[in-house]
Scaffold this active site. Structure first.
Site, PDB file in Angstrom:
ATOM      1  N   ASP A  10       0.875  -1.161   0.000  1.00 33.41           N
ATOM      2  CA  ASP A  10       0.000   0.000   0.000  1.00 33.41           C
ATOM      3  C   ASP A  10       0.919   1.219   0.000  1.00 33.41           C
ATOM      4  O   ASP A  10       2.104   1.119   0.348  1.00 33.41           O
ATOM      5  CB  ASP A  10      -0.959   0.002   1.192  1.00 33.41           C
ATOM      6  CG  ASP A  10      -2.160   0.920   0.928  1.00 33.41           C
ATOM      7  OD1 ASP A  10      -2.071   1.765   0.005  1.00 33.41           O
ATOM      8  OD2 ASP A  10      -3.177   0.801   1.628  1.00 33.41           O
TER       9      ASP A  10
HETATM   10  C1  BGC Z   1      -4.979   3.285  -0.049  1.00 32.32           C
HETATM   11  C2  BGC Z   1      -5.052   2.292  -1.183  1.00 32.32           C
HETATM   12  C3  BGC Z   1      -4.832   2.996  -2.488  1.00 32.32           C
HETATM   13  C4  BGC Z   1      -3.487   3.718  -2.455  1.00 32.32           C
HETATM   14  C5  BGC Z   1      -3.164   4.467  -3.709  1.00 32.32           C
HETATM   15  C6  BGC Z   1      -3.721   4.132  -0.110  1.00 32.32           C
HETATM   16  O1  BGC Z   1      -3.760   5.151   0.806  1.00 32.32           O
HETATM   17  O2  BGC Z   1      -5.044   2.619   1.180  1.00 32.32           O
HETATM   18  O3  BGC Z   1      -6.275   1.635  -1.163  1.00 32.32           O
HETATM   19  O4  BGC Z   1      -4.910   2.094  -3.547  1.00 32.32           O
HETATM   20  O5  BGC Z   1      -3.517   4.652  -1.391  1.00 32.32           O
HETATM   21  O6  BGC Z   1      -3.978   5.568  -3.858  1.00 32.32           O
END
Ligand code: BGC
Length: 745
Positions: free
Chosen positions: A266
């Site tokens: 993530d």
């Molecule tokens: C989120 C993800 C997301 C990623 C990219 C993160 O903060 O938890 O679900 O895909 O950001 O935007």
């Protein structure tokens, strides 16, 4: 004659040259060569630096390829409800494109509420086409974390409280996306069930609970959906960050399940070089390490898996064993996506996608209560429909965190009903309450002005006055996608309706001829006012076509067939979470992280309420229709089964009303006597059957030993204990219509 000879010679010459060329072409560039051969060939040509390069981001949403070899960079995008607008290379800010307004598909909880795998396939195919058109290789979704508490801010991005339902619904989505040569990135792996302290909280979960509740949907995504990538979550599990959690990634995902895809962190979820290198992370994204901002050169080299990795390799701290494994996975993904044999262009913002969004959204709308057939709407020509509530007009695609979208257009409920009625009815709107007046998120602006300075008293008085002569009053409220509502990085603070909406509903109930409440939310809202209103509809964030989809159901154009993917309890206190240690977790003095104890074990959602015999407002799986269904002749094809066999249970379902409609037939299993404590029922199958008025169909479910098993943590295996079982067939977890007894020998 001469001409023909020259021409033939030329053709022959070019054919020879072409054959020469193709045979000289490196295997990895041959689209028709087997993927594994391409992978090995490409890997053998890469330098150490190129290999390490592939494992980290090079911008906010891309990671490196191998330019020297013509292997393209990998483009990632959110996900999971539409294709995110382009952001700047290094920043979250919008890039300001004018051609990146997408089709916003319904929130995943809306998809789950359809209980319809065809809808999930349609969703996956459609969003996959949009991703391909935008030249994205990895779609950051779907999300399938279990709804452990209704307060989790991201429940709207997930698929409800039951692992079987989420597992069944996620598989076709993945297949549909990947048909387009786009990798689904299933998130957030794993036991990531709250936003409170999401990067600082350690989920303490026993193995049985892990395997029975929190892993099955991910396992289905990998083994049945063949997902090409998976995203590690921000939290810790058993004291180790999940983006490099050995047990979750190395032992279970890549070990037990044999996952051959890519683990993506993530954004900023990677916290340690050594763990990331050794414990199964393949691509590190979003890390905000020192020197990233304002660095003179390529600051992504500071990522945990960039220069520190190279240094460790050169110093002999690591061998290339892990590195080659990571690169194989990334190359495999590239050969499955951007360098796949049959490229396609995809499609973007087209009528087919709008229709898909509308159909999926409508199929997931749940009719919770419908006294005296308040719905479908039956308004006399020229009659008056009063709509009350902020969510009648508020555009909801914007907001919520990383699933925020810039959509080509968005139909709100007011417009949806106006579209449905034209000038056949007078449609009036009263605000009723002021909730959240923000209209832009991360520089995506709805262009609405929702400010209103009137007091709650004035707003209620206006709505009540307008309700007095209305043929029907429809209150559309619920939550929205701002902080502490349905929103990434914050959790809800209450299970009841915010912004004084209950007062509005109760005031309307006193004067309305007919009052319908539409609740828009991503998880359960307590409804102490339920007895005061004629009908209740659970609506969702339906995306681009939201208002039209809702109007389709309210007017009866679509017969409601959605079913709750979570339980709606009377009160939060009725649920399985009783202590702070369970949620939101506790941080003792001296502790580095919050500790969240999943001590309710497998008793999540209906497993808790039904086992403890706690009455709920609306049970898991519940949903009414404008027609009625009857169940008959439930039977098993044999009274007993052995472990290697399957047993067939069937039931005849008849549409006994005057309208065509769909019933979701649900199969729960009850282990009559068990040596361990088990929930009184667990969903093990379901089927959505479409029945014309008067039609009967036989629904048949196959039951095997796995469906009867629990996870024995000591033995580390699934165990089905011989003895008596019941197949409970019903229309919801609490509305069991037939019971079939059988024995496992
Ligand atoms: C989120 C993800 C997301 C990623 C990219 C993160 O903060 O938890 O679900 O895909 O950001 O935007």
């Amino acid at each position: 004659m001469k001409k023909t000879i020259i021409l033939t010679a030329a053709v022959l010459f070019s054919a020879v040259c072409f054959a020469q060329k193709t045979s000289d072409r490196p295997v990895y560039l041959d689209p028709n060569a087997p993927v594994e051969e391409r992978v090995e060939d490409a890997l053998s040509r890469m330098t150490l630096e190129e290999k390490v390069g592939m494992t980290t981001a090079q911008s906010k949403f891309s990671s490196r390829g191998v330019p020297r070899l013509g292997i393209p960079e990998v483009w990632h995008t959110d996900g999971p409800h539409g294709i995110r607008p382009e952001v700047l290379w290094d920043e979250w800010d919008q890039a300001g494109w004018t051609n990146d307004s997408c089709t916003a598909f319904p929130a995943l909880v809306n998809l789950a509420a359809t209980w319809d795998k065809e809808m999930s396939l349609l969703y996956g195919r459609s969003i996959g086409e949009e991703a391909r058109y935008r030249k994205k290789d990895i779609l950051l979704g779907p999300g399938i974390n279990i709804c452990r508490t209704p307060l989790n801010g991201r429940n709207f991005e997930y698929m409800g409280e039951d692992p079987y339902l989420a597992g069944q619904m996620v598989v076709p989505y993945i297949q549909g996306v990947q048909e387009n040569g786009v990798a689904a990135c299933v998130k957030h792996y794993a036991v990531n069930n709250q936003e409170f302290q999401r990067t600082q909280s350690n989920s303490v979960v026993d193995d049985r609970t892990l395997y029975e509740i929190y892993l099955p949907a991910f396992k289905a995504a990998v083994l049945e959906g063949n997902a090409w990538s998976i995203m590690g979550s921000y939290n810790l599990y058993n004291g180790q960050f999940n983006c490099h959690n050995k047990k979750l990634l190395v032992d279970i995902l890549k070990g037990e399940w044999g996952f051959d895809g890519v683990v993506v962190s993530d954004w900023g979820g990677c916290r340690d070089s050594e763990e990331a290198i050794l414990n199964g992370l393949d691509i590190e994204m979003g890390t905000w390490t020192n020197g990233l901002r304002g660095a003179a050169s390529d600051s992504y080299r500071n990522y945990h898996m960039a220069d520190p990795y190279l240094k460790g390799l050169r110093e002999g701290k690591y061998t290339t064993k892990e590195l080659d494994d990571k690169c194989r996975r990334i190359l495999r993904l590239i050969f499955r996506t951007s360098m796949r044999p049959e490229p396609n262009y995809g499609r973007f913002v087209c009528p087919e996608h709008y229709q898909a969004a509308r159909d999926i959204s409508a199929a997931g709308v749940v009719l919770l209560k419908n006294d005296n057939n308040a719905l479908p709407l039956n308004v006399p020509e020229g009659g008056k429909i009063l709509l009350v509530g902020e969510n009648v007009v508020k555009k909801m695609v914007v907001g919520g965190g990383s699933s925020n979208l810039k959509t080509a257009y968005e139909v709100n409920p007011l417009e949806g009903l106006q579209n449905a009625y034209g000038d056949k009815a007078e449609i009036v709107w009263a605000r009723g309450y002021v909730g959240d007046t923000s209209t832009s998120y991360n520089m995506v602006d709805t262009g609405q002005d929702l400010t209103d300075d009137r007091s709650p008293k004035e707003l209620i008085a206006e709505a009540v006055e307008a309700a007095k002569d209305a043929d029907v009053v429809i209150f559309v409220g619920g939550l929205n996608k701002s902080a502490h509502q349905d929103n990434e990085s914050t959790d809800r603070q209450q299970i009841t309706l915010p912004y004084g909406q209950e007062d509005v509903i109760l005031a309307l109930a006193e004067v309305s001829k007919k009052l319908v409440v539409v609740n828009i939310s991503g998880s359960a809202v307590a409804m102490p006012w339920a007895g005061e209103v004629d009908a209740i509809v659970q609506g969702w964030y339906g995306g681009t076509e939201s208002g039209n989809a809702l109007a389709d159901v309210l007017t009866g154009k679509v017969n409601p067939s959605g079913r709750l993917p979570f339980t709606v309890p009377f009160r939060y206190e009725d649920g399985p979470i009783k202590t702070e240690a369970q949620y939101p977790g506790i941080k003792e003095e001296g502790d580095e992280y919050w500790q969240t104890h999943y001590s309710e074990g497998v008793y999540v959602g209906y497993r808790w309420y039904s086992s403890k015999k706690i009455k709920v407002q609306f049970p898991f799986g519940h949903g009414l229709s404008y027609t009625t269904f009857e169940y008959a002749n439930a039977k098993a094809d044999q009274p007993e089964m052995t472990a290697g066999q399957t047993l067939k249970v069937s039931v005849d379902v008849t549409n006994t009303g005057a309208t065509d409609g769909a019933e979701v037939v649900q199969l729960y299993i009850n282990d009559v006597k068990s040596t361990i404590d088990r929930p009184v029922k667990e969903l093990k199958n379901f089927e959505k059957v479409y029945l014309k008025a008067g039609e009967t169909k036989t629904v048949t479910f196959e039951i095997d030993a796995q469906d009867l098993s629990y996870f024995d943590a000591d033995k580390h295996e699934w165990v089905a204990e011989p003895g008596k079982f019941k197949a409970l067939i019903g229309s919801s977890s609490e509305d069991i219509r037939s019971t079939v007894n059988f024995k496992l020998n």
